[in-house]
Design a protein around this motif. Sequence first.
Motif, mmCIF file in Angstrom:
data_model
loop_
_atom_site.group_PDB
_atom_site.id
_atom_site.type_symbol
_atom_site.label_atom_id
_atom_site.label_comp_id
_atom_site.label_asym_id
_atom_site.label_seq_id
_atom_site.Cartn_x
_atom_site.Cartn_y
_atom_site.Cartn_z
ATOM 1 N N ARG A 161 -19.434 24.410 1.877
ATOM 2 C CA ARG A 161 -19.323 25.987 1.307
ATOM 3 C C ARG A 161 -18.450 26.696 2.088
ATOM 4 O O ARG A 161 -17.763 27.443 1.579
ATOM 5 C CB ARG A 161 -20.726 26.410 0.985
ATOM 6 N N PHE A 162 -18.892 26.860 3.392
ATOM 7 C CA PHE A 162 -18.057 27.757 4.161
ATOM 8 C C PHE A 162 -17.117 27.381 5.373
ATOM 9 O O PHE A 162 -16.638 28.187 5.715
ATOM 10 C CB PHE A 162 -19.410 28.501 5.098
ATOM 11 N N ILE A 163 -17.134 26.199 5.809
ATOM 12 C CA ILE A 163 -16.287 25.788 6.936
ATOM 13 C C ILE A 163 -15.092 24.782 6.811
ATOM 14 O O ILE A 163 -14.107 25.101 7.208
ATOM 15 C CB ILE A 163 -17.343 25.124 7.899
ATOM 16 N N GLU A 164 -15.500 23.665 5.741
ATOM 17 C CA GLU A 164 -14.388 22.680 5.796
ATOM 18 C C GLU A 164 -13.193 23.344 4.848
ATOM 19 O O GLU A 164 -13.239 24.230 3.743
ATOM 20 C CB GLU A 164 -15.159 21.522 4.706
ATOM 21 N N ARG A 165 -11.881 23.025 5.369
ATOM 22 C CA ARG A 165 -10.665 23.621 4.803
ATOM 23 C C ARG A 165 -10.688 24.915 4.936
ATOM 24 O O ARG A 165 -9.877 25.506 4.343
ATOM 25 C CB ARG A 165 -10.534 23.056 3.528
ATOM 26 N N ARG A 166 -11.325 25.524 5.703
ATOM 27 C CA ARG A 166 -11.112 26.997 5.877
ATOM 28 C C ARG A 166 -10.830 27.432 7.346
ATOM 29 O O ARG A 166 -11.217 26.681 8.269
ATOM 30 C CB ARG A 166 -12.629 27.574 5.615
ATOM 31 N N ILE A 167 -10.263 28.487 7.644
ATOM 32 C CA ILE A 167 -9.957 29.007 8.917
ATOM 33 C C ILE A 167 -11.046 30.001 9.343
ATOM 34 O O ILE A 167 -11.173 30.877 8.623
ATOM 35 C CB ILE A 167 -8.762 29.728 8.911
ATOM 36 N N PRO A 168 -11.868 29.724 10.541
ATOM 37 C CA PRO A 168 -12.800 30.782 10.585
ATOM 38 C C PRO A 168 -12.237 32.188 10.776
ATOM 39 O O PRO A 168 -11.164 32.548 11.160
ATOM 40 C CB PRO A 168 -13.286 30.377 12.196
ATOM 41 N N GLY A 169 -13.297 33.176 10.403
ATOM 42 C CA GLY A 169 -12.877 34.592 10.322
ATOM 43 C C GLY A 169 -11.631 34.955 9.283
ATOM 44 O O GLY A 169 -11.530 36.121 9.245
ATOM 45 N N GLU A 170 -11.336 34.145 8.502
ATOM 46 C CA GLU A 170 -10.743 34.497 7.276
ATOM 47 C C GLU A 170 -11.269 34.354 6.051
ATOM 48 O O GLU A 170 -12.046 33.457 5.651
ATOM 49 C CB GLU A 170 -9.344 33.512 7.205
ATOM 50 N N VAL A 176 -13.864 29.604 -8.758
ATOM 51 C CA VAL A 176 -14.738 29.732 -10.062
ATOM 52 C C VAL A 176 -15.501 31.264 -10.240
ATOM 53 O O VAL A 176 -15.103 32.024 -11.184
ATOM 54 C CB VAL A 176 -16.007 28.698 -9.877
ATOM 55 N N SER A 177 -16.087 31.601 -8.954
ATOM 56 C CA SER A 177 -16.822 32.804 -9.219
ATOM 57 C C SER A 177 -15.877 33.956 -8.788
ATOM 58 O O SER A 177 -16.302 35.212 -9.130
ATOM 59 C CB SER A 177 -18.015 32.839 -8.330
ATOM 60 N N GLY A 178 -14.984 33.919 -8.392
ATOM 61 C CA GLY A 178 -14.036 34.949 -7.790
ATOM 62 C C GLY A 178 -14.497 35.897 -6.682
ATOM 63 O O GLY A 178 -13.978 37.049 -6.373
ATOM 64 N N ARG A 179 -15.667 35.330 -6.084
ATOM 65 C CA ARG A 179 -16.394 35.889 -4.991
ATOM 66 C C ARG A 179 -16.004 35.496 -3.765
ATOM 67 O O ARG A 179 -15.190 34.546 -3.730
ATOM 68 C CB ARG A 179 -17.739 35.964 -4.926
ATOM 69 N N THR A 180 -15.899 36.403 -2.734
ATOM 70 C CA THR A 180 -15.328 35.929 -1.417
ATOM 71 C C THR A 180 -16.382 35.495 -0.493
ATOM 72 O O THR A 180 -17.496 36.042 -0.659
ATOM 73 C CB THR A 180 -14.827 37.417 -0.734
ATOM 74 N N ARG A 181 -15.821 34.925 0.589
ATOM 75 C CA ARG A 181 -16.836 34.082 1.472
ATOM 76 C C ARG A 181 -16.122 34.208 2.817
ATOM 77 O O ARG A 181 -14.821 34.031 2.965
ATOM 78 C CB ARG A 181 -16.721 32.829 1.082
ATOM 79 N N ILE A 182 -16.931 34.223 3.838
ATOM 80 C CA ILE A 182 -16.170 33.982 5.249
ATOM 81 C C ILE A 182 -17.016 33.524 6.306
ATOM 82 O O ILE A 182 -18.352 33.735 6.159
ATOM 83 C CB ILE A 182 -15.613 35.433 5.803
ATOM 84 N N TYR A 183 -16.557 32.693 7.004
ATOM 85 C CA TYR A 183 -17.438 32.328 8.267
ATOM 86 C C TYR A 183 -16.791 32.821 9.594
ATOM 87 O O TYR A 183 -15.818 32.757 9.845
ATOM 88 C CB TYR A 183 -17.139 30.676 8.312
ATOM 89 N N ILE A 184 -17.779 33.179 10.032
ATOM 90 C CA ILE A 184 -17.490 34.122 11.641
ATOM 91 C C ILE A 184 -18.374 33.195 12.690
ATOM 92 O O ILE A 184 -19.354 33.596 12.757
ATOM 93 C CB ILE A 184 -17.842 35.289 11.554
ATOM 94 N N PRO A 185 -17.546 32.538 13.477
ATOM 95 C CA PRO A 185 -18.364 31.950 14.394
ATOM 96 C C PRO A 185 -18.555 32.501 15.811
ATOM 97 O O PRO A 185 -17.886 33.527 15.990
ATOM 98 C CB PRO A 185 -17.363 30.636 14.859
ATOM 99 N N ALA A 186 -19.677 32.400 16.424
ATOM 100 C CA ALA A 186 -19.948 33.200 17.820
ATOM 101 C C ALA A 186 -20.587 32.049 18.708
ATOM 102 O O ALA A 186 -21.551 31.153 18.210
ATOM 103 C CB ALA A 186 -20.769 34.325 17.202
ATOM 104 N N THR A 187 -20.349 32.167 19.756
ATOM 105 C CA THR A 187 -21.143 31.248 20.723
ATOM 106 C C THR A 187 -21.824 32.277 21.682
ATOM 107 O O THR A 187 -21.669 33.566 21.713
ATOM 108 C CB THR A 187 -19.892 30.528 21.740
ATOM 109 N N VAL A 188 -22.389 31.653 22.756
ATOM 110 C CA VAL A 188 -23.189 32.416 23.695
ATOM 111 C C VAL A 188 -22.326 33.243 24.445
ATOM 112 O O VAL A 188 -22.603 34.532 24.906
ATOM 113 C CB VAL A 188 -24.198 31.537 24.591
#
Length: 442
Positions: A161-170, A176-188
């Motif tokens: 849902r969040f990571i595959e075929r996506r650029i982090p932070g974009e 289908v739903s027209g809604r937006t989604r973003i994955y923002i990775p962070a490490t220690v």
Amino acid sequence: MIWKPHKKQEQALRTNSFEILFGGARGGGKSDAGIMWLLYDKDNARYRGLVIRRNATDLNDWIARARLKYEAVGAVFVGNEFRFPSGATIVTGHLKDDQAFTKYQGHEYQKILIEELTQIASEELYMKLISSCRSTVPGLKPQIFCTSNPDGVGRFWVKRRFIERRIPGEQYTDEVSGRTRIYIPATVEDNPTIMQIDPDYINYLESLPPDLKAQWRYGSWDYTIVKGAIYGSDMIQANKENRIGLVPLLPYEEVHTVWDIGLSDKMVCWFFQVKGLEVRVIDIVYDDNKEWGFYVQALRERGYTYGTMFLPHDSNKRDPKSLQTFKEFMIANRFKTESIERPKSKLSVIQEFRPIFPRLFFDLTKCDEGIRALEAYRRQWNETRNMYDDEPYHDWTSHYADALALMPKALEHLKNAMIQFQSGGEEVNIQYNEYGEPVYGY
Ligand SMILES: Nc1ncnc2c1ncn2[C@@H]1O[C@H](COP(=O)(O)OP(=O)(O)OP(=O)(O)O)[C@@H](O)[C@H]1O
Ligand SMILES: [Mg+2]
């Protein structure tokens, strides 16, 4: 109260995507960010926020942390919610509640925080949970903020849902739903506080075994397979083909079981249904050293309509009191049993089992432990021979693999039984074509 977000936290807090996944690695400041995120609309009297955690213990832990920040701005904690001076509220809940996924339906929460998203086993359950994220209050935008490490039962659907075929932070828009989604990775490293106050924490992350290190230190969502994993590529394929996920019970099909009977150690029982070529593995029971009655109860409790119980041929240990074998015990409890002869070598067991693998569907909610075992079932590297051992390494995973390996014979038995039934009990000479389908012949 003074709290300044670190850079990655600021990015996560500023985004106006509908769904935000903040996370990956450990210690990146996910929980702190989530606590502060819920606070944004505290001055709006009609604001209702919701936070969801895995279980009561984790929730209490979260509440204790949130209290430090929320009480500083005048909130009080009453019952299961924070109440702010404006009238705004933040409700707290956890997934072990009865009807955890449906109890919020029909409510309105403009902001939902889900801590440790991968604890939710399926996307369907997640969709149920977020159905209450909406707003009828002008100026309050509905939003979902999730935090997670890449482990947990829901790791596959979250990744899809969040990571595959996506650029982090974009930001991405769901077609289908027209809604937006973003994955923002962070490490220690994105959390200067922990780096400063507890510099040893990163050393701890560095010292983890490779799989866990990839996940916790670097936040990797890659599907890691242990070295020498016997069903490694089969599991990767199963994942690719979406055969590990939600596999609902087919109400009109019998449920069969395959067993590994431990001699005073682990017992494993997988539950499956057959539909055409699909073998749907829907459930599992396992335990150490339990009285046999425990398993009868576990089977009855589930309320399935049982077909055949497939037991390994060599399970003739007798109960010291009743002097019954496990098979006799199960027959006495009105289960239909069938003994299955296993090849002597584990190598041939595996060879026999592998062709069945592409037909298997696993329910991740109920079979998580078994799936992990199959992923980890392995051969050990043999230094002297400079190759992997032929025989699998015996550990906790073996029982799960052994039980499931009765499947080829079990399927053959079920197929024959079906043909006999269809032919009215006459003897038939069954041949199979190259796809393993029966070809009738008299
Ligand atoms: N902006 C900040 N200012 C001060 N301290 C912070 C900030 N962000 C995080 N911290 C502190 O750093 C520590 C780790 O942060 P946090 O618990 O939020 O990380 P996490 O990503 O949720 O970790 P885990 O993966 O273990 O759940 C906590 O003690 C937290 O209070
Ligand atoms: Mg956390």
